[in-house]
Design an enzyme around this catalytic site. Structure first.
Site, PDB file in Angstrom:
ATOM      1  N   SER A  90       0.830  -1.200   0.000  1.00 39.79           N
ATOM      2  CA  SER A  90       0.000   0.000   0.000  1.00 39.79           C
ATOM      3  C   SER A  90       0.865   1.252   0.000  1.00 39.79           C
ATOM      4  CB  SER A  90      -1.044   0.033   1.102  1.00 39.79           C
ATOM      5  OG  SER A  90      -1.996   1.047   0.776  1.00 39.79           O
ATOM      6  N   HIS A  95       4.004  14.271   6.092  1.00 43.45           N
ATOM      7  CA  HIS A  95       3.899  15.708   5.841  1.00 43.45           C
ATOM      8  C   HIS A  95       4.460  16.381   7.091  1.00 43.45           C
ATOM      9  CE1 HIS A  95       1.271  14.635   2.502  1.00 43.45           C
ATOM     10  NE2 HIS A  95       0.641  13.859   3.360  1.00 43.45           N
ATOM     11  N   CYS A 110      -0.826  -4.028   4.105  1.00 40.17           N
ATOM     12  CA  CYS A 110      -1.557  -5.291   4.120  1.00 40.17           C
ATOM     13  C   CYS A 110      -0.549  -6.424   4.019  1.00 40.17           C
ATOM     14  CB  CYS A 110      -2.587  -5.338   2.997  1.00 40.17           C
ATOM     15  SG  CYS A 110      -1.889  -5.181   1.359  1.00 40.17           S
TER      16      CYS A 110
END
Length: 142
Positions: A90, A95, A110
Site C-alpha cells: 500500500s 507531511h 496489508c
C-alpha cells in the site's frame, strides 16, 4: 463481524490478513491503516528532505514492505517536506511542519507488512516528544 472485533484484529501486527483462504472473509481485515501524529520534533530534522527520505526508506525496510516508487518534495529552506512511498503492500506518507515541530504520518499496509515496526523507525529518526496514533481496519467485509 462487529467493528470492535475487526479493530482489535487490525491492532495485532502478527496477523496476516492474506492468510485466510477467502480474501472477502468477515474474519480478518485486509489491511491495517495506522495514522500517527508526532509533536515536539526538532524543526531542523523536519525540514531536512534527505533525512526524511532515508527515515522513510528505513521504515519500509523495517516493516518488511516493498517500495515500488517514491517521491519527496521539499518546500524550501526551513520549510516542510511531503513524502510518499508507494508500496506493494500500500503506502507510507509523511507531511512535516518544522515551524510547529509536527509531522503527520500515514502507514497503510496489508499482507505480512508491519506498520508498527515502520512507525518505530520513524519515531527513532524524528524523536517526537509526544506521539499519538489511530489504527483502522481496512477491508472488513460483513
Amino acid at each position: 463481524m462487529k467493528l470492535e472485533s475487526a479493530l482489535s484484529l487490525a491492532a495485532d501486527p502478527n496477523i496476516n490478513p492474506h492468510s485466510h483462504p477467502h480474501p472477502a472473509s468477515p474474519c480478518l481485515p485486509l489491511g491495517r491503516h495506522l495514522i500517527a501524529d508526532f509533536q515536539g520534533c526538532q524543526g531542523a530534522v523536519l525540514a531536512d528532505p534527505a533525512l526524511i527520505e532515508q527515515a522513510m526508506l528505513k521504515a519500509a525496510l523495517a516493516g518488511q514492505a516493498t517500495v515500488l516508487q517514491q517521491h519527496f518534495h521539499h518546500f524550501g529552506v526551513g520549510q516542510g517536506v511531503t513524502g510518499m512511498l508507494l508500496l506493494m503492500e500500500s503506502h507510507i506518507s509523511i507531511h512535516t511542519w518544522p515551524e510547529h515541530g509536527y509531522a503527520a504520518i500515514d502507514l497503510f499496509m496489508c499482507g505480512a507488512a508491519n506498520a508498527d515496526a515502520a512507525l518505530s523507525v520513524l519515531a527513532q529518526a524524528l524523536q517526537p516528544q509526544q506521539q499519538s496514533q489511530q489504527v483502522l481496519a481496512r477491508g472488513v467485509f460483513s
